[in-house]
Design an enzyme around this catalytic site. Sequence first.
Site, short mmCIF file in Angstrom:
data_model
loop_
_atom_site.label_atom_id
_atom_site.label_comp_id
_atom_site.label_asym_id
_atom_site.label_seq_id
_atom_site.Cartn_x
_atom_site.Cartn_y
_atom_site.Cartn_z
N HIS A 1 0.85 -1.21 0.00
CA HIS A 1 0.00 0.00 0.00
C HIS A 1 0.88 1.25 0.00
O HIS A 1 0.91 2.01 0.97
CB HIS A 1 -0.89 -0.08 1.25
CG HIS A 1 -1.99 0.92 1.36
ND1 HIS A 1 -1.85 2.26 1.10
CD2 HIS A 1 -3.28 0.74 1.75
CE1 HIS A 1 -3.01 2.86 1.33
NE2 HIS A 1 -3.88 1.97 1.72
N GLU B 1 -1.02 1.53 -5.40
CA GLU B 1 -0.74 0.32 -4.63
C GLU B 1 -0.67 -0.91 -5.53
O GLU B 1 -1.56 -1.14 -6.35
CB GLU B 1 -1.85 0.13 -3.58
CG GLU B 1 -2.08 1.39 -2.75
CD GLU B 1 -3.37 1.32 -1.93
OE1 GLU B 1 -3.75 0.21 -1.50
OE2 GLU B 1 -4.00 2.37 -1.75
C1 BG6 Z 1 -7.00 2.31 0.31
C2 BG6 Z 1 -8.44 1.92 0.19
O1 BG6 Z 1 -6.23 1.28 -0.19
O2 BG6 Z 1 -6.67 2.51 1.68
C3 BG6 Z 1 -9.31 3.04 0.80
O3 BG6 Z 1 -8.79 1.71 -1.16
C4 BG6 Z 1 -8.87 3.30 2.23
O4 BG6 Z 1 -10.68 2.66 0.75
C5 BG6 Z 1 -7.38 3.58 2.28
O5 BG6 Z 1 -9.60 4.40 2.75
C6 BG6 Z 1 -6.84 3.79 3.69
O6 BG6 Z 1 -7.17 2.72 4.50
P1 BG6 Z 1 -6.82 2.72 6.03
O7 BG6 Z 1 -7.42 1.48 6.62
O8 BG6 Z 1 -5.31 2.73 6.14
O9 BG6 Z 1 -7.41 3.99 6.60
#
Ligand code: BG6
Length: 305
Positions: free
Chosen positions: A171, A274
């Site tokens: 991510h 990502e």
């Molecule tokens: C992204 C998702 O990968 O991560 C989003 O597609 C999400 O929907 C974002 O809001 C952040 O996620 P988190 O759990 O780290 O707040």
Amino acid sequence: MVTDLDVLNVQFALPEQLRFAAGLGDLPTVQVTNDHATATIVLQGGHVLAFQPRDTDPVLFVSQESHYTPGKSIRGGIPICWPWFGPHPTDSTQPQHGFVRVAPWSVRGTSATADGATQLRLGLTDSEATLAHWPHPFDLELEITVGHTLTVELIARNTGSETFTCTGALHSYFNVGDVTAIAVEGLDGLAYIDKLDQGQRHVQHGPVTISAETDRIYLDTPPRCTIIDPQLQRRIHLSSAGSRSTVVWNPWIEKAQSMADFADDEYPGMVCVETANAGDDVITVAPGGEHRLRVTIEVERDASA
Ligand code: BG6
């Protein structure tokens, strides 16, 4: 008093290249410095927090409001999402993006390569804590190579006697000059799932540009895409393996305001692109089998970007 960090340094430090130290919030970190770049990796989550090749701006974005607390994910860098991406498919009480991004990973090895890069291998296996979330034995290995490029490879092995399926993502949060001026190339003509339009599928026309909240899973993606950043005068190339989906995310104004670990005015300075197994890209791993999800991030200076 001999600390855990002392023990890690005795066993795994590499002179002038890699050492273990307490980071923000006292989380144990790995500090890498070599002829090509510097990097910081947090052992919690196997989380690459920073990567900066010599003579460039930091490649990864990290929020100034991020938490650095045991059990809480860091807002920025490269969280590892696994064994599911996004919300759990059937159980809303489960943590978003799986559980390994906040798990304590162990160090399996360090080495210096012939071309001056530094490698770190981390591992995580099933335990009582993971089995409470997900009923499968597994072995995860994360190989991080810091050179003039950064490579992160997640190897998921099935150590049980039943086949499992998983999704996930590397991510990566990127530091950009102005998100409204960037273009993400390599996704033209592809279908994407728009999470902000009830999961409807649309088709991308031209490069991806961002002028509102964006949360998309691009499908059947090729192994290369590029972030073109005119403000920082560079291109960031992502080369992937084991991935057929790419997530593009920017929270924009209201979502930024609703996130406790993200400053209200930070959204123009970041974009997540990502390397994923998400949407239709569900991975099946048979007993004794493995799946490798890899990204190499390369920065190219480009005054005309
Ligand atoms: C992204 C998702 O990968 O991560 C989003 O597609 C999400 O929907 C974002 O809001 C952040 O996620 P988190 O759990 O780290 O707040």
